[in-house]
Write an enzyme that holds these catalytic residues in place. Structure first.
Site, PDB file in Angstrom:
ATOM      1  N   LYS A 181       0.810  -1.177  -0.060  1.00 40.29           N
ATOM      2  CA  LYS A 181      -0.013  -0.160   0.097  1.00 40.29           C
ATOM      3  C   LYS A 181       0.847   1.155   0.226  1.00 40.29           C
ATOM      4  CE  LYS A 181      -1.796   3.102   2.288  1.00 40.29           C
ATOM      5  NZ  LYS A 181      -1.762   4.586   1.827  1.00 40.29           N
ATOM      6  N   GLY A 234       5.921   4.856   9.251  1.00 42.19           N
ATOM      7  CA  GLY A 234       5.147   5.852   9.275  1.00 42.19           C
ATOM      8  C   GLY A 234       4.999   6.730  10.745  1.00 42.19           C
ATOM      9  N   SER A 235       3.870   7.330  11.074  1.00 42.65           N
ATOM     10  CA  SER A 235       3.781   8.012  12.249  1.00 42.65           C
ATOM     11  C   SER A 235       3.096   7.143  13.434  1.00 42.65           C
ATOM     12  CB  SER A 235       2.637   9.336  11.870  1.00 42.65           C
ATOM     13  OG  SER A 235       1.654   8.491  11.712  1.00 42.65           O
ATOM     14  N   GLU A 256       8.395   1.008  12.487  1.00 44.22           N
ATOM     15  CA  GLU A 256       9.151   1.911  12.393  1.00 44.22           C
ATOM     16  C   GLU A 256       8.681   3.000  12.277  1.00 44.22           C
ATOM     17  OE1 GLU A 256      11.711   4.604  12.096  1.00 44.22           O
ATOM     18  OE2 GLU A 256      11.845   4.236   9.721  1.00 44.22           O
ATOM     19  N   CYS A 289      13.762  10.269   8.789  1.00 40.93           N
ATOM     20  CA  CYS A 289      13.357   9.837  10.341  1.00 40.93           C
ATOM     21  C   CYS A 289      14.478   9.727  11.203  1.00 40.93           C
ATOM     22  CB  CYS A 289      12.536   8.535  10.288  1.00 40.93           C
ATOM     23  SG  CYS A 289      13.531   7.284   9.685  1.00 40.93           S
ATOM     24  N   GLU A 386       8.374  14.923  16.881  1.00 44.52           N
ATOM     25  CA  GLU A 386       8.782  15.047  15.737  1.00 44.52           C
ATOM     26  C   GLU A 386       8.227  16.014  14.662  1.00 44.52           C
ATOM     27  OE1 GLU A 386      10.618  11.625  12.654  1.00 44.52           O
ATOM     28  OE2 GLU A 386       8.330  11.316  13.339  1.00 44.52           O
TER      29      GLU A 386
END
Length: 491
Positions: A181, A234-235, A256, A289, A386
């Site tokens: 995706k 991602g978040s 992650e 990141c 972040e």
């Protein structure tokens, strides 16, 4: 319905799904805009229940045969896949630069070579995992890594090609079948990956791409009971939703989730080298990141450090990422620009001081000035959360204990950087709670080494054996060394 193609930098890119070896258009579509100049690139098919069901069924059918192949039998398929990625190098570079705003130079010299390596390295490493004997006094153990099943891979918009292949490499090499995706803000190089897989002759259903939003397509994929593994980058908020869905079906997740990494400059550091490395944190508009976004500089050298870094920042070329000379490109989306600016504005309103930057850049509406914020407290929002933009913070310290406390003083723990005399820097690095930390360096990576974070930076590790431990079901075949006779006697 015929396949729809987008024309991006002279290259045809399908805007449709890739399911069971075929392009499948969607009934609903969403718009995709270029972050460089906001022009419309085209419309993308959005995955609905029908597409998700078709992809899962295709992956299940393919798993029945793909999983039975040995690692040696899967190797030629994956080597051809990597070769096809290489043949599409110029298209991948140009398309991701337009789609995600990534520096063209970074794509050519770093990302595409790494994408090829992600496939071939793991395909070859899988050969070593077939049988791992363990001998004990009682038995001979054969440890096997069996394919887990249908795997869902969800990647972010800041580096879609590299991160997709990093997950696809071990998942496919292990014998899993995959549904990718892509990020809705930058899906196009994932579509080109499907073309490469098709040309390489990967059997239908082994690799599928279903496009769409996280809230609709992604949520439906990760909640399906037929999924065996979920790998997400991602978040934190999205990861929590994925983990909740996966928990209902006891599906293992690899997460992650980014970081708020410290960049430590000790009193005995090489300040020229440290300042040069700190300036690198602005590359890709700070949308990395593992960047060291929290500068922690010893109070006795902070003035010299700031002068040296300012001289380098003033030379940074902000502009079109398709220009090889550009060093800082655009932020991916207007919503992300607002988010970055909000962090800076709120920090200043609370008493923080701007050493440079702090405003949108004149080059275009999705560009932001390289920014350094100081006079911030440890519990301030801009220290704790972040930002994911070209914004760094500066704090000082006067002792090793103080810098370790500040370095560890967030809920994140992905990476870190420490500059100083080697033994001193290493001693500090060993006290920082993080998944990895570079000493007097930055960006040194090896696919055999583990990558991942602690605390809110994620769960699990990627790379080397750690990837296969996640994407496989580990089985122990036990063969006794002496004849075995069952006994129910307790004497």
């Amino acid at each position: 319905m015929s396949t729809r193609y987008l024309q991006v930098a002279g290259h045809d890119v399908s805007g449709d799904h890739y399911i069971d070896g075929q392009r499948i258009p969607g009934k609903t579509r969403f718009e995709l805009h270029c972050p460089i100049d906001q022009r419309l690139l085209g419309t993308i098919s959005e995955g609905d229940e029908e597409h998700i069901e078709a992809a899962i069924q295709a992956a299940q059918r393919a798993f029945a045969t793909w999983s039975l192949l040995s690692a040696a039998e899967r190797l030629p398929y994956l080597e051809r896949f990597a070769d096809e990625i290489g043949k599409r190098a110029e298209a991948l570079c140009a398309v991701e630069s337009n789609d995600a705003g990534v520096l063209l130079s970074r794509m050519r010299h770093g990302v595409v070579p790494r994408a090829k390596l992600n496939i071939t390295w793991f395909a070859r490493h899988a050969l070593e995992l077939q049988h791992r004997p363990i001998d004990t006094d009682q038995a001979h153990h054969i440890v096997k890594h069996d394919p887990a099943g249908v795997t869902v891979i969800i990647t972010p918009w800041n580096s879609p090609l590299m991160l997709s292949t990093w997950k696809l490499g071990p998942a496919l090499a292990a014998g899993n079948t995959c549904i990718l995706k892509p990020p809705e803000w930058a899906p196009l190089t994932c579509s080109l990956l499907a073309d490469a897989a098709h040309a390489a002759g990967l059997p239908p259903g082994v690799f599928n791409v279903v496009q769409g939003t996280g809230a609709r397509t992604g949520a439906r994929l990760v909640s399906d009971f037929r999924i065996s593994r979920i790998s997400f980058t991602g978040s934190v908020p999205t990861a929590k939703l994925i983990a909740q869905s996966a928990a209902a079906n006891l599906v293992p997740c690899s997460l992650e989730l980014g970081g708020k990494s410290p960049f430590i400059v000790l009193e005995d550091a090489d300040l020229d080298s440290a300042a040069a490395t700190a300036t690198l944190m602005y590359r890709n508009a700070g949308q990395v990141c593992l960047a060291g976004t929290r500068l922690l500089v010893h109070k006795n050298v902070v003035d010299q450090f700031v002068i040296k870094m300012r001289a380098l920042v003033d030379q940074l070329v902000v502009g079109d990422p398709r220009d090889e000379a550009t060093e800082v490109g655009p932020i991916i989306h207007p919503r992300q620009v607002e988010r970055v600016k909000g962090f800076v504005d709120r920090a200043v309103a609370c008493g923080a001081r701007l050493l440079w930057g702090g405003q949108p850049h004149s080059f275009g509406p999705q560009y932001f000035q390289p920014t350094l914020v100081t006079d911030v407290a440890q519990d301030d929002e801009i220290i704790q959360n972040e930002v994911f933009g070209p914004v760094l913070t500066l704090q000082t310290f006067s002792s090793d204990d103080e810098v370790v406390s500040k370095a560890n003083g967030t809920d994140y723990g992905l990476g870190g950087i420490c500059y100083g005399e080697t033994s001193h820097a290493q001693a500090i690095a060993e006290r920082v709670r993080t998944g990895f930390i570079w000493v007097n360096s930055f960006g040194i990576r090896d696919l055999a080494a583990p990558f991942g974070g602690i605390k809110r930076s994620g769960i699990g590790r990627e790379g080397g054996d750690w990837s296969f431990e996640f994407f496989c079901d580990v089985k122990d075949v036990v063969i006794p060394k002496k004849p075995f006779r069952a006994s129910f006697s307790h004497r």
